[in-house]
Scaffold this active site. Structure first.
Site, short mmCIF file in Angstrom:
data_model
loop_
_atom_site.label_atom_id
_atom_site.label_comp_id
_atom_site.label_asym_id
_atom_site.label_seq_id
_atom_site.Cartn_x
_atom_site.Cartn_y
_atom_site.Cartn_z
N GLY A 47 27.82 42.56 34.12
CA GLY A 47 28.93 42.55 33.32
C GLY A 47 28.82 43.83 32.39
O GLY A 47 27.74 44.10 32.00
N GLN A 195 30.14 34.68 40.57
CA GLN A 195 29.96 34.78 39.38
C GLN A 195 30.84 33.65 38.54
O GLN A 195 30.63 33.12 37.48
CB GLN A 195 30.36 36.11 38.65
CG GLN A 195 29.29 36.98 39.13
CD GLN A 195 29.57 38.03 40.22
OE1 GLN A 195 30.35 37.47 40.93
NE2 GLN A 195 29.32 39.14 40.37
N ASP A 236 35.70 46.82 34.39
CA ASP A 236 34.24 47.50 34.40
C ASP A 236 34.45 49.09 34.03
O ASP A 236 33.72 49.87 33.44
CB ASP A 236 33.48 47.45 35.69
CG ASP A 236 32.91 46.08 35.91
OD1 ASP A 236 33.75 45.18 36.06
OD2 ASP A 236 31.79 45.84 35.43
N ASN A 246 37.80 46.47 38.38
CA ASN A 246 37.20 45.10 38.01
C ASN A 246 36.65 44.70 39.39
O ASN A 246 36.87 45.09 40.25
CB ASN A 246 38.11 44.25 37.35
CG ASN A 246 37.42 43.21 36.66
OD1 ASN A 246 36.47 43.00 35.97
ND2 ASN A 246 38.15 41.85 36.76
N LYS A 247 36.15 43.45 39.24
CA LYS A 247 35.36 42.78 40.24
C LYS A 247 36.26 42.58 41.53
O LYS A 247 37.51 42.06 41.25
CB LYS A 247 34.98 41.60 39.95
CG LYS A 247 34.24 40.39 40.84
CD LYS A 247 33.09 41.23 41.46
CE LYS A 247 32.05 41.60 40.69
NZ LYS A 247 31.07 42.35 41.17
O1 MRU Z 1 28.96 42.77 39.50
P1 MRU Z 1 29.54 42.20 37.95
O2 MRU Z 1 29.09 40.92 38.00
O3 MRU Z 1 28.39 43.19 36.97
O4 MRU Z 1 30.93 42.59 37.49
C1 MRU Z 1 31.25 41.95 36.37
C2 MRU Z 1 32.56 42.20 36.26
O5 MRU Z 1 33.58 42.58 37.29
C3 MRU Z 1 33.37 41.68 35.11
O6 MRU Z 1 34.75 41.49 35.19
C4 MRU Z 1 33.49 43.22 34.25
O7 MRU Z 1 32.33 43.29 33.72
C5 MRU Z 1 34.39 42.91 32.88
S1 MRU Z 1 33.84 41.65 31.61
C6 MRU Z 1 32.74 41.85 30.84
#
Ligand code: MRU
Length: 348
Positions: A47, A195, A236, A246-247
């Site tokens: 995150g 997640q 991100d 984002n993810k």
């Molecule tokens: O790969 P991760 O679990 O670190 O990805 C996290 C995300 O994509 C969240 O949506 C992103 O960090 C924004 S929320 C704080």
């Protein structure tokens, strides 16, 4: 406890091991920057804001446990640690943002060794404390967009676990729930690391927010049937023109939302906005190992034939034309984002 925090008795970093949730709640204790960098790479902590705060505490470990005899030697150690931490994951800009802020806090410093150590730890603690305060401000703005009776689609985990505490998009949802709005959340499970199914579901259980888990590929179905009124995601890294990294899967979700006239909101602290990047195609996208895709088992058997290959980009970019508004701690930002995002970053 917070997702990541400093242990003032032991001079250690404590973080919730997110790889084990929801089955096991275990706290990892870390005592040097390399362990923090590994924890970021291996996603013990994940995150964007949580990664940033962890990196800052990684520098605090370097400072507080240093054997340096003078300020210049400690500065050199900090720079080496910052370089290692910076390369732990590429996409979330909060990582570099936090490290830059830590190093720049030392740049005008003109005191002794112990004072420099104290300054580094204090700056890391400020980054962590401010994250919680910023998330709550952002949640108050974002909750204005949620109406009583809304069903909301949410992607990945953007809650307390993705930040130091409270969360971004999931923090907005939590705030609306606490305001008494009756809402229902459809949680994308978020392949491959799940997640949504693991972490967001674990959080919503605790907050008492009604939810159901959906497979990522069914979001379009619910949107097309009028069974979801809003989409909320985090980011991100958001480029200066409002393109949102984002993810992985966020882009497909935004397309389906647009096609069905459903508002798509990104909840983004200003520390996640990278004004140095003009558009999303310049954002570095992390590609993770094939095993994250292939390790899944069904009925005790691997899902794919032995020797199967897999691609695993961890993030995608949603172009600004699909983004209805960007929620920041300084308010809700509307298009044109290239004009309005810099104002939000500047606090105007
Ligand atoms: O790969 P991760 O679990 O670190 O990805 C996290 C995300 O994509 C969240 O949506 C992103 O960090 C924004 S929320 C704080």
């Amino acid at each position: 406890m917070r997702t990541v925090e400093w242990d003032y008795k032991l001079n250690e970093v404590r973080m919730i091991d997110q790889r084990l949730l929801p089955g096991e709640f275990k706290v990892a204790t870390l005592s040097d920057f390399q362990q923090v960098a590994d924890a970021i790479t291996n996603m013990v902590v994940r995150g964007a804001p949580a990664i940033g705060a962890s990196a800052a505490f990684g520098l605090a470990l370097t400072a507080m446990r240093s054997k340096a005899n003078d300020v210049q030697s400690l500065r050199t150690e900090l720079q080496i640690a910052a370089d290692t931490l910076r390369s732990a994951r590429p996409t979330a800009v909060n990582l570099g943002w936090a490290l830059d802020r830590m190093i720049s806090a030392t740049s005008t410093f003109d005191g002794g060794l112990v004072q420099l150590q104290e300054l580094i730890l204090a700056e890391a603690q400020s980054i962590a404390d401010e994250d919680v305060e910023i998330n709550k401000r952002m949640a108050a703005h974002g909750a204005e967009l949620i109406e009583d009776g809304d069903t909301i689609i949410h992607h990945c985990n953007t809650g307390a676990l993705a930040t130091v505490d409270w969360g971004t998009a999931l923090g907005v949802i939590r705030m609306a729930h606490e305001q008494g709005k009756r809402i229902h959340v459809l949680l994308d499970e978020t392949r491959p690391r799940l997640q949504g199914a693991r972490l967001s579901a674990w959080e919503l259980e605790q907050y008492g927010v009604p939810y159901e888990i959906i497979t990522d590929n069914s979001a379009g179905y619910f949107l097309s049937r009028g069974q979801a009124q809003k989409v909320f995601v985090g980011s991100d890294r958001t480029a200066a023109n409002g393109d949102v990294a984002n993810k992985i899967g966020t882009y497909m979700l935004a397309l389906a939302a647009k096609d069905n006239g459903v508002p798509f909101y990104a909840v983004v602290p200003t520390s996640t906005i990278d004004l140095s990047i003009a558009s999303g195609d310049l954002i570095p996208i992390e590609e993770r190992g094939a095993e994250e895709v292939l390790d899944l088992q069904r009925a005790g058997q691997p899902i794919s034939p032995h020797g199967a290959g897999a691609r695993n980009p961890a993030f995608d970019v949603t172009p600004n034309r699909l983004v209805s508004a960007i929620v920041t701690e300084n308010g809700i930002v509307q298009a044109p984002f290239d004009i309005n995002l810099p104002k939000a970053v500047g606090g105007k």
